[in-house]
Motif scaffolding. Structure first.
Motif: not given
Lengths: 290, 286
Positions: A188, A192, A195-196, B113, B115, B120-122, B133-134, B174, B181-182
């Protein structure tokens, strides 16, 4: 290399057993007072540990004093301490410590870079590089002394050969820990980044490196321990004077100068603790889930 | 098979955001030392004939811009697989899926997405770092990134936690980080895979209101996977009810209640019961 270059190590002044025990008691008394005044720094558990250590040192001193064991084979701690003070005062110990620390640091840095790089290659880029794994496993199980002859032929006698042997000791724990770390990367987390709009190399930078950080740190701690273990073997290739604690131990061993051997052993043990504590410092730098 | 990477001429751009046309997804099932392994490809050197697991069987659906679609079904009905196909992580065995007229070919920042897993969070990045991040990966400048992150943090009500590390946050927070983030890049399509499944009821209700608020404030198409009937009816304006595996559409239920919805109103309960009956049908034992 039979001690021809070893400087004459006459102990200037040897502490007498009585004097030594007096000093020990004085130190213990001061610590007891400190334990009362500053219980946070000199804690009760630390005192317990020191009491056990003190007991061992005192019995050891008495064993030599009453010659229960021949003091040539088991020099008393008073003698070891006196020699250490003397070797320090003439600047001899500092040179040896510097030489060994230099080699270990050099080898450790090389091992960290090469271990992580090759570890990532054979696990994260396993499609291309997995063939290296069995080859490296075969090298891993060959003990360091077996490499001595080759090391001398490849790198000559001196620092470079010693660094190579120490590197061999540190490299594999770091390599294995990096490989184990890459296996801990979660699907996952990779998805992540994808997807970015990230690619394989973004995943490497943003996910793989932070995930393997703690694993590599554990590998580095095991590695530096093995590094210190290999120092004595590695410095067998040293012939010039002032070439490190391992060389000092080797050389005085041949002369049956057990006191100097013990000084070397003590210092390696002490530096081992220090190096481990330094690496441990990096533990909290990258937060994890716990 | 879809023509990968090129525009499908049969679909003019802009008609639908997502078109799913008669897709099927199946896996090969192998047994390795007692463990079942799903595989996309058929193995070359295997003496045993693999079993076939059909996750999705013949599925067709159009999603328009601004729609909030909930995919509802029992676990293992293929709804998550469908979402993964939409995200670009998996390709359908047959049939095709288009996004804004183009065949889906791998992940894309325009299809974000959220999740299921909180992991999935870092954990090594702060809240700010996670949300940024994106934009960072898309090469947004530092200043613009900071602005976008600050705006999104405000939207998900995480102000004051910018510098906090994930291990210090609760499960609900979280998931808000994950949502933030998405959406920080304003993706065209937001895919959510049971994002609130692991949370307690109270937090879940709170976050559902959040998602509705986000959906209303930044016009967005959302596809939301859940097995919680009430959640689906509460959030979506189109609930797609799946049959049990292999996944097919049982019925598409339109929900035309205005937000915020009242969980105790008669219409709400009526729609909820309708969906419950649809899912129950296949499982008479309940």
């Amino acid at each position: 290399m039979h001690g021809t270059v070893f400087p004459p190590l006459e102990i200037g002044e040897v502490l007498s057993t009585v004097h030594f025990l007096e000093i020990l008691s004085a130190i213990f008394l001061i610590l007891t007072v400190l334990n009362r005044l500053l219980p946070h720094i000199v804690s009760a558990s630390l005192m317990k540990g020191l009491a056990v250590l003190g007991g061992i040192i005192v019995s050891w001193e008495l064993i030599s004093f009453y010659e229960i064991i021949n003091p040539v084979l088991l020099p008393p701690p008073s003698r070891v301490v006196s020699l250490m003070a003397h070797l320090w005062s003439i600047g001899f110990l500092q040179t040896q410590i510097y030489s060994t620390v230099y080699k270990i640091t050099y080898a450790f840095t090389l091992a960290l870079v090469s271990g992580v790089t090759i570890g990532i290659m054979i696990s994260y880029f396993s499609n291309t590089f997995s063939f290296l794994e069995s080859f490296l496993n075969a090298i891993r199980v060959v003990p360091a002394p077996a490499w001595l002859a080759l090391a001398i032929l490849w790198f000559g006698i001196g620092h470079a050969s010693a660094i190579f042997i120490i590197w061999l000791g540190i490299f594999f724990p770091i390599l294995l820990s990096a490989v184990a770390g890459v296996a801990k990367v979660e699907q996952v987390q990779v998805e992540t980044v994808l997807t970015f709009g990230g690619d394989k190399y973004d995943v490497l930078l943003e996910v793989v490196l932070p995930v393997i950080y703690h694993h590599v740190l554990t590998g580095a701690r095991i590695g530096i321990g093995i590094g210190w273990i290999t120092v004595v073997t590695a410095e067998l290739v040293s012939v010039s004077a002032n070439s490190g604690l391992g060389w000092m131990i080797n050389d005085s061993r041949i002369l049956l100068d057990i006191t100097t051997v013990m000084v070397g052993m003590f210092l390696i043990g002490f530096l081992g603790i220090v190096s481990d504590a330094i690496i441990n410092r990096f533990e909290g730098l990258v937060p994890g889930w716990d | 098979m879809a023509m990968r990477g090129e525009t499908d001429k049969r679909f003019g751009p802009g008609s639908h955001v997502v078109e799913i046309k008669d897709i099927k997804k199946s896996f090969y099932v192998y047994v390795d030392e007692g463990q079942t392994v799903l595989s996309e490809k058929r193995r070359w050197f295997s003496r045993k004939k693999p079993g076939e697991l059909v996750a999705i069987k013949s599925f067709t659906l159009d999603v328009d811009h601004g729609e909030f679609v909930a995919l509802l079904g029992p676990s293992g009905c293929g709804k998550s697989t469908l979402l993964r196909i939409l995200a670009g992580f998996e390709t359908p065995t047959s049939g095709f899926v288009t996004f804004k007229g183009n065949a889906i070919n791998g992940p894309d920042p325009q299809r974000a997405m959220v999740f299921q897993s909180e992991r999935a969070v870092f954990p090594w990045l702060t809240v700010e770092g996670n949300i940024g991040l994106g934009p960072k990966l898309q090469g947004m400048g530092k200043k613009a990134r900071k602005e976008a992150v600050a705006k999104t943090i405000e939207l998900v009500e995480l102000k004051g936690f910018e510098r906090a590390y994930p291990k210090t946050l609760s499960g609900g927070m979280l998931q808000r980080v994950a949502v933030a983030r998405a959406i920080v890049n304003h993706p065209e399509l937001l895919l959510m895979d049971e994002p609130f499944g692991a949370l307690d009821a109270q937090t879940r209700n709170h976050l559902q209101d959040h998602v509705v608020k986000i959906w209303q404030s930044i016009e967005q198409t959302i596809i939301f996977v859940t097995h919680d009937i009430e959640e689906a009816v509460y959030l979506a304006n189109k609930v797609v009810v799946f049959t049990a595996r292999p996944g097919e559409i049982k019925e598409v239920v339109s929900i035309n209640l205005p937000h915020p919805r009242d969980r105790t109103s008669e219409e709400f309960i009526g729609l909820r019961n309708h969906c419950t009956r649809l899912i129950r049908d296949k499982h008479p034992e309940g």
